[in-house]
Design a protein around this motif. Structure first.
Motif, short mmCIF file in Angstrom:
data_model
loop_
_atom_site.label_atom_id
_atom_site.label_comp_id
_atom_site.label_asym_id
_atom_site.label_seq_id
_atom_site.Cartn_x
_atom_site.Cartn_y
_atom_site.Cartn_z
N GLN A 11 77.94 28.11 53.68
CA GLN A 11 77.36 27.29 54.74
C GLN A 11 78.34 27.16 55.91
O GLN A 11 77.95 27.28 57.09
CB GLN A 11 77.00 25.91 54.20
CG GLN A 11 76.28 25.02 55.22
CD GLN A 11 75.80 23.72 54.60
OE1 GLN A 11 76.00 23.47 53.42
NE2 GLN A 11 75.13 22.90 55.38
N LYS A 12 79.61 26.92 55.62
CA LYS A 12 80.62 26.78 56.68
C LYS A 12 80.73 28.04 57.53
O LYS A 12 80.88 27.96 58.75
CB LYS A 12 81.99 26.48 56.06
CG LYS A 12 82.24 25.05 55.65
CD LYS A 12 83.68 24.90 55.17
CE LYS A 12 83.98 23.47 54.76
NZ LYS A 12 85.39 23.31 54.32
N LEU A 13 80.67 29.19 56.88
CA LEU A 13 80.89 30.46 57.57
C LEU A 13 79.59 31.10 58.06
O LEU A 13 79.61 32.18 58.63
CB LEU A 13 81.63 31.43 56.66
CG LEU A 13 83.01 30.97 56.15
CD1 LEU A 13 83.66 32.05 55.30
CD2 LEU A 13 83.92 30.58 57.31
N ALA A 14 78.46 30.43 57.81
CA ALA A 14 77.15 30.96 58.22
C ALA A 14 76.88 32.34 57.62
O ALA A 14 76.39 33.24 58.29
CB ALA A 14 77.04 31.01 59.75
N LEU A 15 77.22 32.49 56.34
CA LEU A 15 76.99 33.73 55.62
C LEU A 15 75.91 33.51 54.56
O LEU A 15 75.63 32.38 54.16
CB LEU A 15 78.29 34.22 54.95
CG LEU A 15 79.48 34.46 55.89
CD1 LEU A 15 80.72 34.81 55.08
CD2 LEU A 15 79.15 35.57 56.88
N GLN A 36 78.81 39.43 51.93
CA GLN A 36 79.24 39.09 53.28
C GLN A 36 80.56 38.32 53.24
O GLN A 36 81.44 38.51 54.09
CB GLN A 36 78.17 38.26 53.99
CG GLN A 36 76.88 39.03 54.26
CD GLN A 36 75.89 38.21 55.06
OE1 GLN A 36 76.16 37.09 55.44
NE2 GLN A 36 74.72 38.78 55.29
N LEU A 37 80.71 37.44 52.24
CA LEU A 37 81.94 36.66 52.10
C LEU A 37 83.13 37.58 51.83
O LEU A 37 84.20 37.41 52.43
CB LEU A 37 81.76 35.66 50.97
CG LEU A 37 82.89 34.63 50.76
CD1 LEU A 37 83.14 33.85 52.04
CD2 LEU A 37 82.53 33.71 49.61
N ALA A 38 82.96 38.55 50.94
CA ALA A 38 84.05 39.48 50.63
C ALA A 38 84.42 40.30 51.85
O ALA A 38 85.61 40.54 52.14
CB ALA A 38 83.63 40.40 49.48
N ILE A 39 83.43 40.76 52.60
CA ILE A 39 83.69 41.55 53.80
C ILE A 39 84.47 40.75 54.82
O ILE A 39 85.44 41.21 55.42
CB ILE A 39 82.35 42.05 54.40
CG1 ILE A 39 81.70 43.10 53.48
CG2 ILE A 39 82.57 42.64 55.79
CD1 ILE A 39 80.29 43.44 53.87
N THR A 40 84.06 39.49 55.01
CA THR A 40 84.76 38.62 55.96
C THR A 40 86.20 38.40 55.53
O THR A 40 87.12 38.39 56.37
CB THR A 40 84.02 37.26 56.06
OG1 THR A 40 82.68 37.50 56.53
CG2 THR A 40 84.73 36.33 57.03
#
Length: 230
Positions: free
Chosen positions: A212-216, A221-225
């Motif tokens: 939610q914080k990262l708008a993912l 997507q989290l791993a890529i970021t």
């Protein structure tokens, strides 16, 4: 203790080329823990097939005549947010990859990587997302599309310093960063809980808050970021 084997992974395959669907069905049918529940050849058939069979995983091409795979996935996920859709395509185009992940697809594989399909299905069933090797090689391009809105929001926030070194992960706590690192390493919630000496429920709550914080939308997507921010 029962030795009854687990139910096989029920998979539906959709591709505009009947030879491809037949070939994939033959390959996957040879796996002891996979059962092919149906085949289709365009996006409309994909949606109908999903409604009829409710497979564990829908394996689908992107470029198809008429209703394409992305449009079909959007329709299916609107009605069934928990649907597991894995795209299998010859097109490793950045725009397709970003759109697929934004929709909430559980994976994006390249057809040439046939040997990875069955393991990918098992990974998806374990609650994780999958990307083919060729897709992972283009992480930088993916992140540019996935994180653009989040980065812009951070840069334009009141008091934000425009040093050029702002990372989306800067907004996370130390504990949250530790969890993101574990996600990027491919660990599931149980493994993360054991590594960090916290409960699985706490891990789930942290991951939901982080997304939610990262708008993912998902762990991929989290791993890529994470890798882009290193």
């Amino acid at each position: 203790m029962s030795d009854t084997p687990a139910d096989p992974i029920r998979v539906c395959i959709v591709d505009d080329d009947p030879f491809v669907t037949t070939s994939l069905a033959t390959i996957l049918a040879a796996e002891p823990d996979v059962a092919v529940a149906g085949e289709g050849h365009d996006g409309n058939e994909a949606a109908a097939l999903f409604e009829r069979e409710r497979p564990d995983v829908l394996l689908m091409d992107i470029q198809m005549p008429g209703t394409d795979g992305l449009a079909a996935a959007e329709r299916i996920l609107a009605a069934h947010p928990d649907a597991r859709i894995v795209f299998l395509t010859t097109f490793s185009d950045d725009e397709y990859i970003v759109r697929a992940l934004r929709l909430g697809a559980k994976g994006y594989l390249i057809k040439q990587e046939v040997a990875t399909i069955a393991p990918a299905l098992r990974t998806v069933m374990s609650g994780q997302s999958v990307l083919g090797d060729e897709v992972l090689d283009r992480v930088d391009a993916l992140v540019s599309g996935l994180a653009a809105s989040g980065a812009a929001a951070l840069a334009s926030a009141p008091g934000a310093e425009r040093t050029g070194t702002t990372s989306p992960l800067d907004s996370l706590s130390e504990r949250e960063r530790a969890i993101v690192e574990q996600v990027a390493e491919g660990l599931d919630n149980k493994e993360i809980a054991a590594a960090l000496y916290i409960s699985e429920g706490t891990v789930r709550n942290h991951i939901s808050a982080i997304l939610q914080k990262l708008a993912l939308k998902n762990r991929t997507q989290l791993a890529i970021t994470y890798y882009r921010a290193r």
